[in-house]
Enzyme design. Structure first.
Site, PDB file in Angstrom:
ATOM      1  N   ASP A   1       0.815  -1.212   0.000  1.00  0.00           N
ATOM      2  CA  ASP A   1       0.000   0.000   0.000  1.00  0.00           C
ATOM      3  C   ASP A   1       0.853   1.269   0.000  1.00  0.00           C
ATOM      4  OD1 ASP A   1      -2.170  -1.668   0.133  1.00  0.00           O
ATOM      5  OD2 ASP A   1      -3.026  -0.786   1.942  1.00  0.00           O
ATOM      6  N   ASP A   2       0.164   2.396  -0.270  1.00  0.00           N
ATOM      7  CA  ASP A   2       0.683   3.758  -0.101  1.00  0.00           C
ATOM      8  C   ASP A   2       1.811   4.103  -1.075  1.00  0.00           C
ATOM      9  OD1 ASP A   2      -1.137   3.644   1.919  1.00  0.00           O
ATOM     10  OD2 ASP A   2       0.290   3.903   3.554  1.00  0.00           O
TER      11      ASP A   2
ATOM     12  N   HIS B 252      -6.014   3.260  -4.401  1.00  0.00           N
ATOM     13  CA  HIS B 252      -5.952   3.435  -2.943  1.00  0.00           C
ATOM     14  C   HIS B 252      -6.358   4.849  -2.540  1.00  0.00           C
ATOM     15  CE1 HIS B 252      -4.993   2.042   0.998  1.00  0.00           C
ATOM     16  NE2 HIS B 252      -3.838   2.659   1.132  1.00  0.00           N
TER      17      HIS B 252
ATOM     18  N   HIS C 219       3.552  -2.534   3.188  1.00  0.00           N
ATOM     19  CA  HIS C 219       3.631  -1.184   2.635  1.00  0.00           C
ATOM     20  C   HIS C 219       4.934  -0.994   1.881  1.00  0.00           C
ATOM     21  CE1 HIS C 219       0.490  -0.754   5.669  1.00  0.00           C
ATOM     22  NE2 HIS C 219       0.101   0.345   5.018  1.00  0.00           N
TER      23      HIS C 219
ATOM     24  N   HIS D  25      -5.729   9.527   0.577  1.00  0.00           N
ATOM     25  CA  HIS D  25      -5.517   8.580   1.677  1.00  0.00           C
ATOM     26  C   HIS D  25      -6.242   8.984   2.966  1.00  0.00           C
ATOM     27  CE1 HIS D  25      -3.467   5.709   4.394  1.00  0.00           C
ATOM     28  NE2 HIS D  25      -3.308   5.003   3.278  1.00  0.00           N
TER      29      HIS D  25
END
Length: 269
Positions: A80-81, A131, A225, A135
């Site tokens: 993620d991210d 995503h 991540h 955020h």
């Protein structure tokens, strides 16, 4: 009968004809359904339903909202991210060396700043999911804001790699029923996870490795991540990743991306 009494009886008869409901005015006001009273509301009590939690949402919308794949000996690694110049290239280098394909969930605002990294993820054979743009938690957004978060990110990704991702991962895994219904109507798949490395906490290599290997099983979707905030330390994931891959391979697991695991497409048509 006296004339006076006759006259009184005539008056009473006239009054009864003029006012046939001889009951009190208060009785009329309190009768069910009378205008201007509380009884104008529906007779059945309307109570707001308690929002469904994530597990309940998954059960209700199992074709749209998933935490894991079929229980076959496959594992989907997800990151993620991204993109993040500090961590994403290191993760990509390990995956390439190990011959593993993964799924990267891209934040739109970061993709706009680092399009070359998004392109690198794509060219290395990994797939990309949505995503959000900023955020922020979806549940804090109105429906219009939520849709904007998805569609803005989708446009950025499409401009970089040429397709609109079918997969959505909510920031923090948080989403409500109206948002899941919207995703269903528009043929998205909402993907959470059932194995959490907790690497975002800055855990060391052994802690990350333990969190993954003690929980993983057939059909697991693993959350890690490859990007984070300004103070993030993802060295634990970067150091643990080769050993996690090695141990799972030794146990006979096959690594697949989320779209292949769910037998769906990576892109929206």
């Amino acid at each position: 009968m006296s004339t006076k009494l006759k006259h009184w009886m005539i008056v009473c008869t006239i009054l009864l004809m003029l006012f046939p409901s001889s009951g009190s005015i208060e009785a009329k006001r309190s009768s069910p359904g009378a205008p201007g009273t509380e009884d104008t509301a529906p007779t059945s009590t309307e109570t707001s339903e308690k929002p469904l939690n994530l597990a309940e949402l998954q059960r209700k919308y199992s074709e749209t909202f998933v935490f894991r794949g079929p229980r076959v000996k496959q594992v989907a690694l997800t990151f993620d991210d991204v993109p993040d110049p500090r961590f994403t290239p290191q993760v990509l280098k390990i995956l390439k060396r190990e011959g593993v394909k993964a799924t990267f969930f891209v934040v739109g605002s970061r993709a706009k700043k680092h399009p070359d990294l998004v392109r690198k993820i794509h060219l290395d054979g990994h797939i990309i999911g949505n995503h959000s743009y900023t955020h922020n938690q979806f549940k804090k957004h109105s429906m219009q804001e939520f849709q904007s978060e998805i569609l803005r990110t989708e446009k950025v990704i499409q401009n970089i790699v040429g397709y609109r991702p079918k997969l959505i991962r909510p920031p923090y895994g948080d989403i409500n029923e109206a948002q899941v219904r919207w995703a269903k109507r528009h043929s998205y798949r909402v993907v959470n996870w059932n194995v959490d490395s907790l690497d975002w906490k800055g855990l060391d290599k052994n802690e990350v490795k333990q969190n993954v290997l003690e929980t993983v099983g057939p059909g697991s979707i693993v959350l890690q991540h490859a990007g984070g905030g300004s103070g993030s330390n993802l060295s634990g994931t970067i150091e643990a990743l080769p050993e996690i891959i090695e141990q799972l391979k030794s146990k006979g697991y096959q690594f697949v991306n989320v779209a292949d695991m769910l037998q769906t497409k990576k892109n929206k048509l």
